[in-house]
Design a protein around this motif. Sequence first.
Motif, PDB file in Angstrom:
ATOM      1  N   GLY A 173    -121.125  14.404 -48.152  1.00 44.73           N
ATOM      2  CA  GLY A 173    -122.252  13.721 -48.791  1.00 44.73           C
ATOM      3  C   GLY A 173    -121.887  13.169 -50.162  1.00 44.73           C
ATOM      4  O   GLY A 173    -122.323  12.074 -50.531  1.00 44.73           O
ATOM      5  N   ASP A 174    -121.095  13.937 -50.912  1.00 43.26           N
ATOM      6  CA  ASP A 174    -120.650  13.470 -52.231  1.00 43.26           C
ATOM      7  C   ASP A 174    -119.778  12.215 -52.103  1.00 43.26           C
ATOM      8  O   ASP A 174    -119.856  11.309 -52.931  1.00 43.26           O
ATOM      9  CB  ASP A 174    -119.851  14.551 -52.960  1.00 43.26           C
ATOM     10  CG  ASP A 174    -120.692  15.742 -53.369  1.00 43.26           C
ATOM     11  OD1 ASP A 174    -121.922  15.584 -53.527  1.00 43.26           O
ATOM     12  OD2 ASP A 174    -120.112  16.834 -53.513  1.00 43.26           O
ATOM     13  N   ARG A 175    -118.961  12.190 -51.059  1.00 42.11           N
ATOM     14  CA  ARG A 175    -118.100  11.018 -50.860  1.00 42.11           C
ATOM     15  C   ARG A 175    -118.931   9.788 -50.523  1.00 42.11           C
ATOM     16  O   ARG A 175    -118.632   8.683 -50.987  1.00 42.11           O
ATOM     17  CB  ARG A 175    -117.057  11.297 -49.775  1.00 42.11           C
ATOM     18  CG  ARG A 175    -115.967  12.249 -50.273  1.00 42.11           C
ATOM     19  CD  ARG A 175    -114.933  12.546 -49.243  1.00 42.11           C
ATOM     20  NE  ARG A 175    -114.131  11.346 -48.942  1.00 42.11           N
ATOM     21  CZ  ARG A 175    -113.040  11.375 -48.205  1.00 42.11           C
ATOM     22  NH1 ARG A 175    -112.601  12.510 -47.695  1.00 42.11           N
ATOM     23  NH2 ARG A 175    -112.372  10.264 -47.968  1.00 42.11           N
ATOM     24  N   TRP A 176    -119.982   9.959 -49.737  1.00 45.47           N
ATOM     25  CA  TRP A 176    -120.862   8.824 -49.453  1.00 45.47           C
ATOM     26  C   TRP A 176    -121.576   8.371 -50.722  1.00 45.47           C
ATOM     27  O   TRP A 176    -121.723   7.163 -50.953  1.00 45.47           O
ATOM     28  CB  TRP A 176    -121.882   9.170 -48.370  1.00 45.47           C
ATOM     29  CG  TRP A 176    -121.308   9.207 -46.988  1.00 45.47           C
ATOM     30  CD1 TRP A 176    -121.193  10.301 -46.179  1.00 45.47           C
ATOM     31  CD2 TRP A 176    -120.762   8.114 -46.247  1.00 45.47           C
ATOM     32  NE1 TRP A 176    -120.608   9.949 -44.983  1.00 45.47           N
ATOM     33  CE2 TRP A 176    -120.328   8.609 -44.994  1.00 45.47           C
ATOM     34  CE3 TRP A 176    -120.581   6.751 -46.520  1.00 45.47           C
ATOM     35  CZ2 TRP A 176    -119.754   7.799 -44.028  1.00 45.47           C
ATOM     36  CZ3 TRP A 176    -120.001   5.945 -45.548  1.00 45.47           C
ATOM     37  CH2 TRP A 176    -119.597   6.465 -44.322  1.00 45.47           C
ATOM     38  N   LEU A 177    -122.006   9.322 -51.547  1.00 43.52           N
ATOM     39  CA  LEU A 177    -122.645   8.979 -52.814  1.00 43.52           C
ATOM     40  C   LEU A 177    -121.664   8.234 -53.721  1.00 43.52           C
ATOM     41  O   LEU A 177    -122.017   7.219 -54.335  1.00 43.52           O
ATOM     42  CB  LEU A 177    -123.171  10.238 -53.519  1.00 43.52           C
ATOM     43  CG  LEU A 177    -123.771  10.032 -54.912  1.00 43.52           C
ATOM     44  CD1 LEU A 177    -124.937   9.051 -54.877  1.00 43.52           C
ATOM     45  CD2 LEU A 177    -124.187  11.377 -55.504  1.00 43.52           C
ATOM     46  N   ALA A 178    -120.432   8.726 -53.795  1.00 41.09           N
ATOM     47  CA  ALA A 178    -119.403   8.068 -54.611  1.00 41.09           C
ATOM     48  C   ALA A 178    -119.162   6.641 -54.110  1.00 41.09           C
ATOM     49  O   ALA A 178    -119.035   5.710 -54.911  1.00 41.09           O
ATOM     50  CB  ALA A 178    -118.108   8.874 -54.582  1.00 41.09           C
ATOM     51  N   LEU A 179    -119.114   6.483 -52.794  1.00 46.41           N
ATOM     52  CA  LEU A 179    -118.939   5.148 -52.219  1.00 46.41           C
ATOM     53  C   LEU A 179    -120.103   4.246 -52.612  1.00 46.41           C
ATOM     54  O   LEU A 179    -119.908   3.087 -53.001  1.00 46.41           O
ATOM     55  CB  LEU A 179    -118.817   5.224 -50.695  1.00 46.41           C
ATOM     56  CG  LEU A 179    -118.773   3.887 -49.963  1.00 46.41           C
ATOM     57  CD1 LEU A 179    -117.572   3.053 -50.394  1.00 46.41           C
ATOM     58  CD2 LEU A 179    -118.774   4.112 -48.456  1.00 46.41           C
ATOM     59  N   GLY A 180    -121.309   4.761 -52.537  1.00 48.23           N
ATOM     60  CA  GLY A 180    -122.487   3.978 -52.928  1.00 48.23           C
ATOM     61  C   GLY A 180    -122.436   3.555 -54.384  1.00 48.23           C
ATOM     62  O   GLY A 180    -122.708   2.396 -54.722  1.00 48.23           O
ATOM     63  N   LEU A 181    -122.078   4.496 -55.256  1.00 45.98           N
ATOM     64  CA  LEU A 181    -121.950   4.173 -56.678  1.00 45.98           C
ATOM     65  C   LEU A 181    -120.887   3.097 -56.904  1.00 45.98           C
ATOM     66  O   LEU A 181    -121.096   2.139 -57.660  1.00 45.98           O
ATOM     67  CB  LEU A 181    -121.581   5.427 -57.480  1.00 45.98           C
ATOM     68  CG  LEU A 181    -122.661   6.475 -57.640  1.00 45.98           C
ATOM     69  CD1 LEU A 181    -122.068   7.776 -58.183  1.00 45.98           C
ATOM     70  CD2 LEU A 181    -123.766   5.959 -58.549  1.00 45.98           C
ATOM     71  N   PHE A 182    -119.755   3.260 -56.239  1.00 38.44           N
ATOM     72  CA  PHE A 182    -118.661   2.303 -56.368  1.00 38.44           C
ATOM     73  C   PHE A 182    -119.103   0.912 -55.906  1.00 38.44           C
ATOM     74  O   PHE A 182    -118.851  -0.087 -56.585  1.00 38.44           O
ATOM     75  CB  PHE A 182    -117.449   2.796 -55.576  1.00 38.44           C
ATOM     76  CG  PHE A 182    -116.319   1.806 -55.547  1.00 38.44           C
ATOM     77  CD1 PHE A 182    -115.531   1.587 -56.667  1.00 38.44           C
ATOM     78  CD2 PHE A 182    -116.046   1.093 -54.393  1.00 38.44           C
ATOM     79  CE1 PHE A 182    -114.499   0.661 -56.643  1.00 38.44           C
ATOM     80  CE2 PHE A 182    -115.016   0.172 -54.353  1.00 38.44           C
ATOM     81  CZ  PHE A 182    -114.237  -0.047 -55.490  1.00 38.44           C
ATOM     82  N   LEU A 183    -119.768   0.839 -54.756  1.00 42.73           N
ATOM     83  CA  LEU A 183    -120.179  -0.459 -54.221  1.00 42.73           C
ATOM     84  C   LEU A 183    -121.257  -1.120 -55.077  1.00 42.73           C
ATOM     85  O   LEU A 183    -121.231  -2.343 -55.281  1.00 42.73           O
ATOM     86  CB  LEU A 183    -120.648  -0.318 -52.772  1.00 42.73           C
ATOM     87  CG  LEU A 183    -119.531  -0.040 -51.767  1.00 42.73           C
ATOM     88  CD1 LEU A 183    -120.118   0.217 -50.376  1.00 42.73           C
ATOM     89  CD2 LEU A 183    -118.529  -1.188 -51.739  1.00 42.73           C
ATOM     90  N   VAL A 184    -122.192  -0.341 -55.594  1.00 43.06           N
ATOM     91  CA  VAL A 184    -123.206  -0.912 -56.492  1.00 43.06           C
ATOM     92  C   VAL A 184    -122.520  -1.480 -57.732  1.00 43.06           C
ATOM     93  O   VAL A 184    -122.816  -2.607 -58.168  1.00 43.06           O
ATOM     94  CB  VAL A 184    -124.278   0.137 -56.874  1.00 43.06           C
ATOM     95  CG1 VAL A 184    -125.119  -0.326 -58.047  1.00 43.06           C
ATOM     96  CG2 VAL A 184    -125.160   0.446 -55.667  1.00 43.06           C
ATOM     97  N   ALA A 185    -121.597  -0.727 -58.294  1.00 39.40           N
ATOM     98  CA  ALA A 185    -120.877  -1.217 -59.473  1.00 39.40           C
ATOM     99  C   ALA A 185    -120.060  -2.464 -59.127  1.00 39.40           C
ATOM    100  O   ALA A 185    -120.017  -3.422 -59.905  1.00 39.40           O
ATOM    101  CB  ALA A 185    -119.968  -0.120 -60.031  1.00 39.40           C
ATOM    102  N   ALA A 186    -119.433  -2.458 -57.965  1.00 36.63           N
ATOM    103  CA  ALA A 186    -118.637  -3.620 -57.547  1.00 36.63           C
ATOM    104  C   ALA A 186    -119.533  -4.846 -57.358  1.00 36.63           C
ATOM    105  O   ALA A 186    -119.128  -5.965 -57.700  1.00 36.63           O
ATOM    106  CB  ALA A 186    -117.871  -3.302 -56.266  1.00 36.63           C
ATOM    107  N   LEU A 187    -120.737  -4.656 -56.845  1.00 37.06           N
ATOM    108  CA  LEU A 187    -121.659  -5.781 -56.670  1.00 37.06           C
ATOM    109  C   LEU A 187    -122.095  -6.373 -58.003  1.00 37.06           C
ATOM    110  O   LEU A 187    -122.376  -7.569 -58.082  1.00 37.06           O
ATOM    111  CB  LEU A 187    -122.879  -5.353 -55.860  1.00 37.06           C
ATOM    112  CG  LEU A 187    -122.648  -5.217 -54.363  1.00 37.06           C
ATOM    113  CD1 LEU A 187    -123.889  -4.634 -53.678  1.00 37.06           C
ATOM    114  CD2 LEU A 187    -122.279  -6.549 -53.741  1.00 37.06           C
TER     115      LEU A 187
END
Length: 177
Positions: A28-42
């Motif tokens: 779950g933490d990895r999915w959250l990290a991915l979400g944070l990364f993608l939002v920042a990338a956007l």
Amino acid sequence: MTAATWITVSRLFVIPIFLYVVQNPSSGDRWLALGLFLVAALTDWLDGYVARRFNQVTDLGKFLDPLVDKLLIFAPLLVLIEWGTLPAWGVFLVLTRELTIAGWRVNQSKISGANLWGKAKTVSQIVAISLLLAPLPEPWPQVGVISFWAAVALTVISGVIYLIPPRQTESESLSES
């Protein structure tokens, strides 16, 4: 500072949160990290859109945007080394290119924006990192590693292209004489 520059700076605030989330991460933490990364990338796309749409392109923005992008890319790459997912020497190639270009840009009297190769490099890095952060079943981790090496190749190629001076046409050469 313009709205576009504030959007760029907002990416910086995501990095420490991302790094906190990926310490001993669960799935779950990895999915959250991915979400944070993608939002920042956007927000990288968003700040560019706002800057162009509302005529907020500034030298500060042209300098800060790639710098913040590098920090956003370096954080997960370092995590992926720590996890044993990527070899340090591959990440070192990316780091070397990025620091070389950043140093070169600082010495330019006019700061140019990213070219098509630089944008392709950034997208390929984001895709590779996303695939490697996500806790996906096989064969996706392997696809992520292959994507990483493709991103490394694009990173090196885009760096070489960035440093090669543009060719002058014959008419440009004659007008300078």
